[in-house]
Each structure stands twice: as C-alpha cells, then as structure tokens.
Design a protein around this motif. Sequence first.
Motif, short mmCIF file in Angstrom:
data_model
loop_
_atom_site.label_atom_id
_atom_site.label_comp_id
_atom_site.label_asym_id
_atom_site.label_seq_id
_atom_site.Cartn_x
_atom_site.Cartn_y
_atom_site.Cartn_z
N MET A 253 -43.68 23.48 11.23
CA MET A 253 -43.43 23.04 9.86
C MET A 253 -42.09 22.33 9.81
N SER A 254 -41.95 21.49 8.81
CA SER A 254 -40.75 20.65 8.77
C SER A 254 -40.27 20.42 7.35
N TRP A 255 -39.01 20.08 7.24
CA TRP A 255 -38.43 19.56 6.01
C TRP A 255 -38.23 18.06 6.18
N PHE A 256 -38.56 17.33 5.13
CA PHE A 256 -38.32 15.90 5.06
C PHE A 256 -37.51 15.63 3.80
N ILE B 237 -39.43 23.63 12.53
CA ILE B 237 -39.43 24.95 13.13
C ILE B 237 -40.82 25.26 13.66
N VAL B 238 -40.87 25.75 14.88
CA VAL B 238 -42.12 26.21 15.44
C VAL B 238 -42.39 27.59 14.86
N TRP B 239 -43.50 27.73 14.16
CA TRP B 239 -43.73 28.95 13.38
C TRP B 239 -43.74 30.20 14.25
N SER B 240 -44.33 30.13 15.42
CA SER B 240 -44.49 31.33 16.24
C SER B 240 -43.22 31.71 16.99
N THR B 241 -42.47 30.72 17.44
CA THR B 241 -41.31 31.01 18.29
C THR B 241 -39.98 30.89 17.55
N ARG B 242 -40.02 30.30 16.37
CA ARG B 242 -38.81 30.02 15.58
C ARG B 242 -37.90 28.99 16.27
N ILE C 94 -32.77 25.73 9.41
CA ILE C 94 -34.15 25.97 8.99
C ILE C 94 -34.58 27.34 9.48
N SER C 95 -35.34 28.04 8.64
CA SER C 95 -35.84 29.35 9.02
C SER C 95 -37.17 29.60 8.33
N VAL D 80 -34.75 13.74 -2.56
CA VAL D 80 -35.78 14.72 -2.88
C VAL D 80 -36.24 15.31 -1.55
N TYR D 81 -36.26 16.62 -1.46
CA TYR D 81 -36.61 17.31 -0.23
C TYR D 81 -38.03 17.86 -0.33
N TYR D 82 -38.77 17.68 0.76
CA TYR D 82 -40.16 18.10 0.83
C TYR D 82 -40.40 18.94 2.09
N CYS D 83 -41.40 19.81 2.02
CA CYS D 83 -41.84 20.50 3.23
C CYS D 83 -43.25 20.04 3.56
N ASN D 84 -43.58 20.07 4.84
CA ASN D 84 -44.90 19.66 5.27
C ASN D 84 -45.07 20.04 6.74
N THR D 85 -46.23 19.78 7.26
CA THR D 85 -46.50 20.05 8.68
C THR D 85 -45.87 18.97 9.54
#
Length: 117
Positions: free
Chosen positions: A34-37, A51-56, A70-71, A93-98
Amino acid sequence: QVQLVESGGGLVQAGGSLRLSCVVLGGRCNAYTMSWFRQAPGKEREFVARIVWSTRSTYYADSVKGRFTISRDNAKNMMYLQMNSLKPEDTAVYYCNTYPNPDPNYWGQGTQVTVSS
C-alpha cells in the motif's frame, strides 16, 4: 465494495507535524503493498511512501525521506503517514492506494494538507 478513506489533514505551520490515516472500509484490501500519494495544485500526482503489508518493509520518495514515516495496523485495517518537519512544498491533497498499480476504484477524496511558511 472496498473503499479507502483518508483523513487527518489540516493547516499547519512549517516545521509542524500531522498524522494522516487511511482506513479500508467494506472489506479487506488484499494488496501486497500500500502507498501514499499526493497531488499539489497544478502538478501530477506523485508517490510519497509505500509499505509492504506483511513485512512492514517501507520505501520513501527522496523528498520526504527522514521526515515522513509510513506504518500500518493490520488489526484495524488502517495505514498511517506521520509527517514531521513539514515544508510548504508538502502542501497537497494526500491519497492512499495500492502499489505499484493504484486501483482506479480506490481513489477517494483524499485529505488536504496545507503548510504555511
């Protein structure tokens, strides 16, 4: 249907801090990363952090490295962006997405961050 909702933005003076949140609603987002843009006025949307969801495991754009963190909280289905030492050029403007291929169905309203000088 899964939705990503961002919050936590606001107006802050240069040097200040904000913490952004991204919640996954309507199910679980099974993306590996997941990422912030962010998108500043008149500019294209750009990558901020991921951030890699499984490994952080994390990775940052050079412009925010050392200032942003990022966390994620898997139990709460949430992702965060701690932003310190904010600069006027962080205004966007900040967004989250895959990541690496943002899902067009996941783009939400974003959250506005304004940093005054």
